[in-house]
Design an enzyme around this catalytic site. Structure first.
Site, PDB file in Angstrom:
ATOM      1  N   VAL A  31       0.867  -1.168  -0.197  1.00  0.00           N
ATOM      2  CA  VAL A  31       0.111  -0.069   0.058  1.00  0.00           C
ATOM      3  C   VAL A  31       0.740   1.275   0.158  1.00  0.00           C
ATOM      4  O   VAL A  31       0.613   2.323  -0.714  1.00  0.00           O
ATOM      5  CB  VAL A  31      -1.015   0.024   1.026  1.00  0.00           C
ATOM      6  N   GLY A  33     -11.028  -1.495   0.689  1.00  0.00           N
ATOM      7  CA  GLY A  33     -10.242  -1.252  -0.202  1.00  0.00           C
ATOM      8  C   GLY A  33     -10.541   0.102  -0.962  1.00  0.00           C
ATOM      9  O   GLY A  33     -10.716   1.151  -0.288  1.00  0.00           O
ATOM     10  N   ILE A  84     -13.493   0.667  -2.243  1.00  0.00           N
ATOM     11  CA  ILE A  84     -14.912   1.055  -2.204  1.00  0.00           C
ATOM     12  C   ILE A  84     -15.335   1.935  -1.141  1.00  0.00           C
ATOM     13  O   ILE A  84     -14.902   1.711   0.219  1.00  0.00           O
ATOM     14  CB  ILE A  84     -15.783  -0.153  -1.944  1.00  0.00           C
ATOM     15  N   GLU A 120      -2.382 -14.068   2.091  1.00  0.00           N
ATOM     16  CA  GLU A 120      -0.976 -13.984   2.832  1.00  0.00           C
ATOM     17  C   GLU A 120      -0.394 -15.289   2.631  1.00  0.00           C
ATOM     18  O   GLU A 120      -1.219 -16.491   2.322  1.00  0.00           O
ATOM     19  CB  GLU A 120      -1.426 -13.513   4.218  1.00  0.00           C
ATOM     20  N   ASP A 164     -10.460 -11.089   9.077  1.00  0.00           N
ATOM     21  CA  ASP A 164     -10.226  -9.891   7.843  1.00  0.00           C
ATOM     22  C   ASP A 164     -11.594  -9.201   7.628  1.00  0.00           C
ATOM     23  O   ASP A 164     -11.858  -8.113   8.019  1.00  0.00           O
ATOM     24  CB  ASP A 164      -9.559 -10.082   6.636  1.00  0.00           C
ATOM     25  N   LYS A 199     -13.320  -5.583   9.624  1.00  0.00           N
ATOM     26  CA  LYS A 199     -14.200  -4.573   8.528  1.00  0.00           C
ATOM     27  C   LYS A 199     -15.484  -4.397   9.082  1.00  0.00           C
ATOM     28  O   LYS A 199     -15.904  -3.101   9.123  1.00  0.00           O
ATOM     29  CB  LYS A 199     -14.019  -5.051   7.268  1.00  0.00           C
ATOM     30  N   GLY A 206      -5.519  -4.429  -2.856  1.00  0.00           N
ATOM     31  CA  GLY A 206      -4.433  -4.431  -3.829  1.00  0.00           C
ATOM     32  C   GLY A 206      -3.730  -2.985  -3.874  1.00  0.00           C
ATOM     33  O   GLY A 206      -4.094  -2.108  -3.015  1.00  0.00           O
TER      34      GLY A 206
HETATM   35  N1  LIG Z   1      -2.371  -4.997   0.806  1.00  0.00           N
HETATM   36  C1  LIG Z   1      -3.827  -4.499   0.596  1.00  0.00           C
HETATM   37  O1  LIG Z   1      -4.348  -4.572  -0.418  1.00  0.00           O
HETATM   38  C2  LIG Z   1      -4.469  -3.805   1.847  1.00  0.00           C
HETATM   39  C3  LIG Z   1      -5.738  -3.154   1.756  1.00  0.00           C
HETATM   40  C4  LIG Z   1      -6.447  -2.483   2.672  1.00  0.00           C
HETATM   41  C5  LIG Z   1      -5.625  -2.265   3.822  1.00  0.00           C
HETATM   42  N2  LIG Z   1      -4.460  -2.858   4.027  1.00  0.00           N
HETATM   43  C6  LIG Z   1      -3.727  -2.640   5.244  1.00  0.00           C
HETATM   44  O2  LIG Z   1      -2.802  -1.612   4.977  1.00  0.00           O
HETATM   45  C7  LIG Z   1      -1.607  -2.015   5.951  1.00  0.00           C
HETATM   46  C8  LIG Z   1      -0.289  -2.519   4.990  1.00  0.00           C
HETATM   47  O3  LIG Z   1      -0.612  -3.441   4.328  1.00  0.00           O
HETATM   48  P1  LIG Z   1       0.851  -3.835   3.007  1.00  0.00           P
HETATM   49  O4  LIG Z   1      -0.024  -4.942   2.395  1.00  0.00           O
HETATM   50  O5  LIG Z   1       0.902  -2.461   2.426  1.00  0.00           O
HETATM   51  O6  LIG Z   1       1.647  -4.642   3.804  1.00  0.00           O
HETATM   52  P2  LIG Z   1       3.237  -5.010   3.562  1.00  0.00           P
HETATM   53  O7  LIG Z   1       3.256  -4.920   2.115  1.00  0.00           O
HETATM   54  O8  LIG Z   1       3.403  -6.101   4.256  1.00  0.00           O
HETATM   55  O9  LIG Z   1       4.143  -3.644   3.938  1.00  0.00           O
HETATM   56  C9  LIG Z   1       4.081  -3.481   5.497  1.00  0.00           C
HETATM   57  C10 LIG Z   1       5.083  -2.344   5.656  1.00  0.00           C
HETATM   58  O10 LIG Z   1       5.116  -1.864   7.036  1.00  0.00           O
HETATM   59  C11 LIG Z   1       6.451  -1.685   7.370  1.00  0.00           C
HETATM   60  N3  LIG Z   1       6.576  -1.690   8.824  1.00  0.00           N
HETATM   61  C12 LIG Z   1       6.225  -3.126   9.425  1.00  0.00           C
HETATM   62  N4  LIG Z   1       6.258  -2.862  10.832  1.00  0.00           N
HETATM   63  C13 LIG Z   1       6.755  -1.573  11.101  1.00  0.00           C
HETATM   64  C14 LIG Z   1       7.008  -0.769  12.033  1.00  0.00           C
HETATM   65  N5  LIG Z   1       7.003  -1.425  13.494  1.00  0.00           N
HETATM   66  N6  LIG Z   1       7.239   0.410  12.002  1.00  0.00           N
HETATM   67  C15 LIG Z   1       7.649   1.004  10.546  1.00  0.00           C
HETATM   68  N7  LIG Z   1       7.257   0.394   9.541  1.00  0.00           N
HETATM   69  C16 LIG Z   1       6.744  -0.872   9.647  1.00  0.00           C
HETATM   70  C17 LIG Z   1       7.260  -2.551   6.447  1.00  0.00           C
HETATM   71  O11 LIG Z   1       8.671  -2.078   6.621  1.00  0.00           O
HETATM   72  P3  LIG Z   1       9.580  -3.049   5.559  1.00  0.00           P
HETATM   73  O12 LIG Z   1       9.240  -2.963   4.166  1.00  0.00           O
HETATM   74  O13 LIG Z   1      11.152  -2.504   5.888  1.00  0.00           O
HETATM   75  O14 LIG Z   1       9.330  -4.513   5.961  1.00  0.00           O
HETATM   76  C18 LIG Z   1       6.521  -2.527   5.168  1.00  0.00           C
HETATM   77  O15 LIG Z   1       6.912  -1.368   4.466  1.00  0.00           O
HETATM   78  C19 LIG Z   1      -2.163  -3.087   6.750  1.00  0.00           C
HETATM   79  O16 LIG Z   1      -2.667  -2.793   8.014  1.00  0.00           O
HETATM   80  C20 LIG Z   1      -3.159  -3.743   5.842  1.00  0.00           C
HETATM   81  O17 LIG Z   1      -4.135  -4.525   6.575  1.00  0.00           O
HETATM   82  C21 LIG Z   1      -3.991  -3.554   2.911  1.00  0.00           C
END
Ligand SMILES: NC(=O)c1ccc[n+]([C@@H]2O[C@H](COP(=O)([O-])OP(=O)(O)OC[C@H]3O[C@@H](n4cnc5c(N)ncnc54)[C@H](OP(=O)(O)O)[C@@H]3O)[C@@H](O)[C@H]2O)c1
Length: 403
Positions: free
Chosen positions: A14, A127, A129, A183, A194, A198, A296
């Site tokens: 994200v 996401g 929506i 995941e 999840d 929500k 996404g």
């Molecule tokens: N992916 C989706 O489609 C989606 C949709 C809606 C909501 N979300 C929410 O958005 C959030 C992020 O999701 P994502 O998919 O982007 O996760 P991700 O790809 O796993 O990325 C997580 C990021 O968080 C960083 N991080 C983890 N712990 C940290 C800390 N203690 N301090 C600072 N940075 C830290 C990581 O750093 P490093 O890169 O250095 O490891 C990484 O950059 C989650 O809460 C998820 O539920 C995701």
């Protein structure tokens, strides 16, 4: 117009998407002035100025130039700490972290009020929506009867592969993981958590009521079996993982997450693959349907961008419905009609059924169609979470009032 200076936490799926959409949007009066991640030296698919990266939350939170924190990290405990500290310092926050929000919303709402500061989180619930802002601003509490939908793209993708493409469950799960929809530990998606988190957030904005996640019955799709799929096909229905909050009377509402037999006349029947769909039903307008990508990189980032831009106009949630004098109470004293398939676990002796309609026994699998109270399901949920038990809701109970 002023330019918002963003302190970004997280540069994963994200976070990188946010960097991209900000770069693409010609009207986005916002720039990222610092990025906090776990490991600043990690190579990133999306190029960003290396000098912006830090591993220190303080470098962002103590920077007086930061006027908005955008938090998209995957660690709920760290997210809570960051968001709380930012709000207490008077820095507004945009977050996408459903796990953190579902657990801590009451406290974070109180901090917002006490400190006159905003926390926006439309991306956390579906996401791309825009369900939260619509529920908050458009739908009036008295008229809204139900919000029901497919809130998790990974489990929906798996179920679509199984139903529409004849894939077996294990192959469908593997495909979802390969495509990045699930995941590597998929239990969060397929066990329903999840969707549950929500739903908790959605209910705060739909009815002005916060219900802690552990009080809500949640059952996932991981125990689905070929015989369940065969049964559903024979009946001409699809199995979907559905989250719902429903007003069951003027005084009470209920909520739960579980697989459901969905008939072709329902909007969510045609929500397939990784898509999400939300049906909002009200007394005067009947049913409205929102459909789109629930996860996404770019879809989620576009929702975050919308919240960032809303801050340019000082937008905040008022939580108006939480202050209504007559708010409905949460109840689990309602009857559901369910399909329960089991082999070893003696479901009919665990669950106290109100009425049994159909029972089938065979050497390898049995099922029962019966009425049972939601409170009974909630009380017995740990004993029902067994590999040989699959449960699905039949929507007959809500026949006249169902989306
Ligand atoms: N992916 C989706 O489609 C989606 C949709 C809606 C909501 N979300 C929410 O958005 C959030 C992020 O999701 P994502 O998919 O982007 O996760 P991700 O790809 O796993 O990325 C997580 C990021 O968080 C960083 N991080 C983890 N712990 C940290 C800390 N203690 N301090 C600072 N940075 C830290 C990581 O750093 P490093 O890169 O250095 O490891 C990484 O950059 C989650 O809460 C998820 O539920 C995701």
């Amino acid at each position: 117009m002023r330019k918002i200076k963003i302190g970004l936490f997280g540069f994963g799926v994200v976070g990188q998407g946010i960097h991209q959409v900000l770069g693409r949007s010609k009207n986005a009066n916002a720039e990222i002035i610092g990025i906090c991640v776990r490991n600043p030296d990690k190579p990133r698919a999306v190029a960003a100025d290396r000098s912006l990266f830090t591993a220190s939350p303080d470098a962002i939170l103590d920077n007086p130039e930061v006027d908005l924190v955008v938090e998209v990290i995957d660690d709920a405990a760290a997210s809570y700490d960051i968001v709380r500290r930012a709000l207490l310092k008077g820095i507004p926050v945009v977050s996408g972290n459903k796990t953190m929000l579902a657990r801590h919303l009451p406290e974070l709402i109180a901090i917002q009020k006490e400190n006159g500061v905003a926390l926006l989180y439309d991306a956390s619930s579906c996401g791309s929506i825009p369900v939260i802002r619509n529920l908050e601003e458009y739908y009036d509490n008295d008229l809204l009867l139900e919000v029901k939908g497919i809130l998790n793209g990974s489990s929906n993708y798996i179920l679509s592969r199984v139903f529409d493409h004849g894939a077996d469950y294990a192959d469908a799960l593997r495909q979802a993981q390969e495509l990045g929809f699930a995941e590597s530990d998929p239990s969060f998606d397929i066990e329903g958590y999840d969707s549950l988190f929500k739903l908790v957030i959605i209910t705060v904005h739909a009815l002005g009521a916060y219900v802690a996640p552990e009080r809500i019955f949640t059952y996932g799709i991981s125990t689905i079996h070929d015989s369940d799929i065969r049964y559903a096909r024979e009946k001409g229905v699809k199995i979907k993982l559905v989250a719902q909050v429903v007003k069951v009377s003027d005084e009470c509402f209920t909520m739960f997450v579980m697989p459901e037999f969905v008939t072709p006349d329902k909007y969510i029947y045609s929500v397939d693959d990784e898509y999400n769909g939300v049906v909002i039903r009200g007394e005067c307008y009947d049913r409205q349907f929102m459909f789109g990508k629930g996860a996404g990189s770019l879809p989620t980032a576009s929702s975050i961008l919308s919240d960032i831009m809303a801050r340019l106009h000082d937008y905040r949630y008022e939580y108006k419905k939480m202050n209504f004098l007559q708010k409905p109470d949460y109840t689990t004293e309602i009857t559901l009609r369910i399909y329960a398939r089991y082999s070893e676990t003696d479901v009919p002796h665990i669950l106290r059924f109100d009425r049994i309609y159909e029972q089938y026994y065979s050497d390898d699998s049995n099922y029962v169609i019966a009425d049972v109270s939601l409170s009974e399901l909630l009380a017995k949920r740990d004993r029902l979470r067994s590999e040989d038990v699959f449960l699905a809701n039949l929507t007959r109970f809500f026949q006249d009032r169902d989306c």
